[in-house]
Design a protein around this motif. Structure first.
Motif, PDB file in Angstrom:
ATOM      1  N   TRP A  76       2.675   5.193  -9.557  1.00 39.15           N
ATOM      2  CA  TRP A  76       3.275   4.010  -8.937  1.00 39.15           C
ATOM      3  C   TRP A  76       3.202   2.777  -9.825  1.00 39.15           C
ATOM      4  O   TRP A  76       4.125   1.952  -9.821  1.00 39.15           O
ATOM      5  N   VAL A  77       2.151   2.637 -10.596  1.00 37.32           N
ATOM      6  CA  VAL A  77       2.089   1.511 -11.536  1.00 37.32           C
ATOM      7  C   VAL A  77       3.218   1.621 -12.548  1.00 37.32           C
ATOM      8  O   VAL A  77       3.897   0.641 -12.869  1.00 37.32           O
ATOM      9  N   PRO A  85      -6.462   9.554 -10.156  1.00 33.50           N
ATOM     10  CA  PRO A  85      -5.903   8.443 -10.938  1.00 33.50           C
ATOM     11  C   PRO A  85      -4.410   8.599 -11.226  1.00 33.50           C
ATOM     12  O   PRO A  85      -3.723   7.611 -11.500  1.00 33.50           O
ATOM     13  N   ALA A  86      -3.896   9.824 -11.154  1.00 37.29           N
ATOM     14  CA  ALA A  86      -2.469  10.042 -11.401  1.00 37.29           C
ATOM     15  C   ALA A  86      -1.613   9.368 -10.341  1.00 37.29           C
ATOM     16  O   ALA A  86      -0.473   8.973 -10.621  1.00 37.29           O
ATOM     17  N   PHE A  87      -2.135   9.251  -9.128  1.00 37.18           N
ATOM     18  CA  PHE A  87      -1.359   8.590  -8.078  1.00 37.18           C
ATOM     19  C   PHE A  87      -1.162   7.121  -8.413  1.00 37.18           C
ATOM     20  O   PHE A  87      -0.051   6.584  -8.295  1.00 37.18           O
ATOM     21  N   ALA A  88      -2.215   6.469  -8.854  1.00 38.79           N
ATOM     22  CA  ALA A  88      -2.086   5.076  -9.288  1.00 38.79           C
ATOM     23  C   ALA A  88      -1.154   4.975 -10.489  1.00 38.79           C
ATOM     24  O   ALA A  88      -0.282   4.100 -10.549  1.00 38.79           O
ATOM     25  N   GLU A 116       0.844  -1.196   0.000  1.00 38.55           N
ATOM     26  CA  GLU A 116       0.000   0.000   0.000  1.00 38.55           C
ATOM     27  C   GLU A 116       0.881   1.247   0.000  1.00 38.55           C
ATOM     28  O   GLU A 116       1.685   1.440   0.918  1.00 38.55           O
ATOM     29  N   MET A 117       0.709   2.105  -0.997  1.00 38.60           N
ATOM     30  CA  MET A 117       1.394   3.392  -1.054  1.00 38.60           C
ATOM     31  C   MET A 117       0.580   4.402  -0.262  1.00 38.60           C
ATOM     32  O   MET A 117      -0.566   4.704  -0.618  1.00 38.60           O
ATOM     33  N   ARG A 118       1.168   4.986   0.808  1.00 42.58           N
ATOM     34  CA  ARG A 118       0.399   5.756   1.773  1.00 42.58           C
ATOM     35  C   ARG A 118       0.850   7.220   1.890  1.00 42.58           C
ATOM     36  O   ARG A 118       0.553   7.882   2.881  1.00 42.58           O
ATOM     37  N   GLY A 119       1.563   7.736   0.891  1.00 41.24           N
ATOM     38  CA  GLY A 119       2.222   9.023   1.078  1.00 41.24           C
ATOM     39  C   GLY A 119       1.480  10.269   0.643  1.00 41.24           C
ATOM     40  O   GLY A 119       1.959  11.366   0.882  1.00 41.24           O
ATOM     41  N   LEU A 156      10.340   8.041 -15.336  1.00 45.65           N
ATOM     42  CA  LEU A 156      10.332   6.581 -15.194  1.00 45.65           C
ATOM     43  C   LEU A 156       8.917   6.038 -15.307  1.00 45.65           C
ATOM     44  O   LEU A 156       8.678   5.007 -15.951  1.00 45.65           O
ATOM     45  N   ALA A 157       7.975   6.707 -14.665  1.00 47.64           N
ATOM     46  CA  ALA A 157       6.586   6.251 -14.716  1.00 47.64           C
ATOM     47  C   ALA A 157       6.039   6.323 -16.138  1.00 47.64           C
ATOM     48  O   ALA A 157       5.356   5.391 -16.600  1.00 47.64           O
ATOM     49  N   ARG A 158       6.347   7.401 -16.836  1.00 47.26           N
ATOM     50  CA  ARG A 158       5.881   7.523 -18.221  1.00 47.26           C
ATOM     51  C   ARG A 158       6.412   6.368 -19.084  1.00 47.26           C
ATOM     52  O   ARG A 158       5.671   5.757 -19.856  1.00 47.26           O
TER      53      ARG A 158
END
Length: 456
Positions: free
Chosen positions: A340-341, A334-337, A321-324, A396-398
């Motif tokens: 991290w995805v 949705p940008a938070f998901a 769980e990402m809790r930050g 990196l996420a992109r």
């Protein structure tokens, strides 16, 4: 907060606790994305908190959503406190101060989490609008005092509220006046869990900066960009923080179990009753030595419920769980998901993220975590600014999302959902700084306009 589990099979020993976490391992083809987000309910007419009981109330919202969705109600005594989608796995629940939470179903793509969120908010508005209720996405209640904030009728929250002031100065603020957005992600093996845990712990303060959105308390600037994150620094440090042991040799499921066993309990649930065992040892419960419950031994549900009362920056269950992050406007959630995805579900991005953070020391990670609530992107670690690292993380996420190549009906991959945060990362300016600029400018020193401009 998660729905409490009921499984009364006694625990046979420590190995069973380890096996519970190990059971989360799954092949990458089975990886899913689970999102959670909280929001403050308020009266549209006067911007006041919404009580649990009454014609315009949290209970009326829950009753209306139950009729609309047909989900299974969750009760605490005679009080409805949530509902579960037994078909798909989602749930609606209440945080202690009436914060309304959607715990989403496990889904395959960020696109699907966006659709789920959009549908939830449309359904919620259908019920809330006739009641004169709106919802606000901020990391901390911008206006109401603790005394003005309602208390939800859930047994575990009363136990926590009694215990919190004994172990920190900000626990009641955390419970009653903060909102977050989370994403829950899977791992393939113990080694994969450890790598993802380390990367996400190290980078969690960067995510905090990107989503920092809680600069007001009781109608005034509070001196922080993420007051929600600052509150966690003195809530209950026995069960919160950056988990420095996770970076040591030998880290794995067993080491996390040992950590969790050392975290004092809040409660034990038997039937519908919550038994206050705050401060007691889970080891004593396993051995039948708990003074409050003589002869009682730990069950599987006790372990699951105990894990749900541990609050580090990244929490391990059968998933991570990402809790930050602070809650925010719905288009940003949705940008938070997606962030991290993109970093954790692509091997190239995950390897690069580990290269980015592996040289940081525990002291440097802690200092970054301590400074971000106040400084946001201006915080530094290892000679670099949080702003620089945020740009690296976004890139990196992109790349990770592009390689995942999960397309929506328009042919766009999941990186489209990062566009809601890209301007903040590119400018090195947190969302909280936009709020503060509005407060000192066109809002004329008032937080009241936030209820109009940021309403869901």
């Amino acid at each position: 907060m998660a729905r409490d589990t009921i499984d009364l099979i006694p625990i046979s020993g420590r190995d069973e606790l380890v096996s519970y976490l190990e059971a989360g391992c799954k092949p990458p083809s089975a990886f899913r994305i689970g999102t959670e987000h909280e929001k403050f309910a308020f009266t549209l007419a006067r911007h006041e908190p919404v009580p649990y009981q009454g014609a315009r109330s949290i209970r009326a919202l829950l009753d209306g959503m139950r009729l609309l969705l047909g989900w299974e109600p969750i009760f605490d005594g005679d009080n409805i406190i949530g509902m579960a989608d037994v078909t798909h796995g989602g749930a609606i629940s209440l945080e202690p101060g009436g914060q309304f939470e959607l715990s989403g179903a496990p889904l395959e793509t960020v696109h699907e989490t966006f659709t789920e969120l959009y549908a939830h908010l449309a359904q919620l508005r259908e019920v809330a609008a006739p009641l004169g209720i709106g919802f606000l996405g901020l990391g901390m209640s911008p206006k109401w005092t603790l005394a003005e904030t309602p208390v939800m009728p859930k047994g575990r929250y009363q136990i926590m509220a009694n215990y919190m002031p004994k172990v920190g100065s900000r626990g009641l603020d955390m419970m009653f006046r903060t909102c977050t957005v989370q994403v829950n992600l899977d791992f393939a093996s113990e080694a994969d869990m450890v790598k993802k845990l380390r990367v996400s712990l190290a980078l969690q303060p960067i995510a905090t900066a990107i989503f920092a959105n809680s600069p007001f308390t009781e109608g005034k600037p509070n001196g922080f960009l993420s007051a929600r994150s600052e509150i966690w620094r003195d809530t209950d440090n026995d069960r919160a923080g950056m988990l420095p042991f996770a970076f040591a040799g030998g880290m794995g499921f067993e080491r996390y179990v040992d950590y969790a066993l050392d975290v004092p309990m809040y409660f034990v649930k038997r039937g519908d009753a919550y038994i206050d065992v705050a401060g007691a040892s889970f080891r004593d419960l396993m051995a039948g030595r708990l003074a409050q419950m003589p002869g009682e031994v730990a069950t599987r549900s006790d372990w699951v419920n105990h894990l749900s009362t541990i609050f580090p920056e990244v929490r391990l269950k059968k998933f991570l769980e990402m809790r930050g992050a602070d809650a925010g406007p719905w288009r940003r959630l949705p940008a938070f998901a997606a962030l991290w995805v993109g970093v954790l579900y692509d091997d190239v991005a995950l390897d690069a993220a580990w290269e980015l953070v592996k040289g940081w020391t525990a002291e440097q990670r802690q200092r970054l975590r301590d400074e971000v609530p106040r400084l946001g992107f201006k915080a530094e670690i290892a000679g670099r600014s949080a702003h620089d690292i945020a740009r690296d993380m976004l890139a990196l996420a992109r790349g990770g999302l592009a390689r995942r190549d999960r397309l929506d009906n328009c042919g766009c991959d999941e990186s489209k959902h990062l566009e809601a945060i890209a301007p903040f990362v590119e400018a090195g300016r947190t969302p909280a700084e936009d709020l503060l600029e509005a407060y000192h400018g066109r809002w004329n020193g008032s937080v009241e306009p936030v209820f109009d401009e940021y309403v869901y």
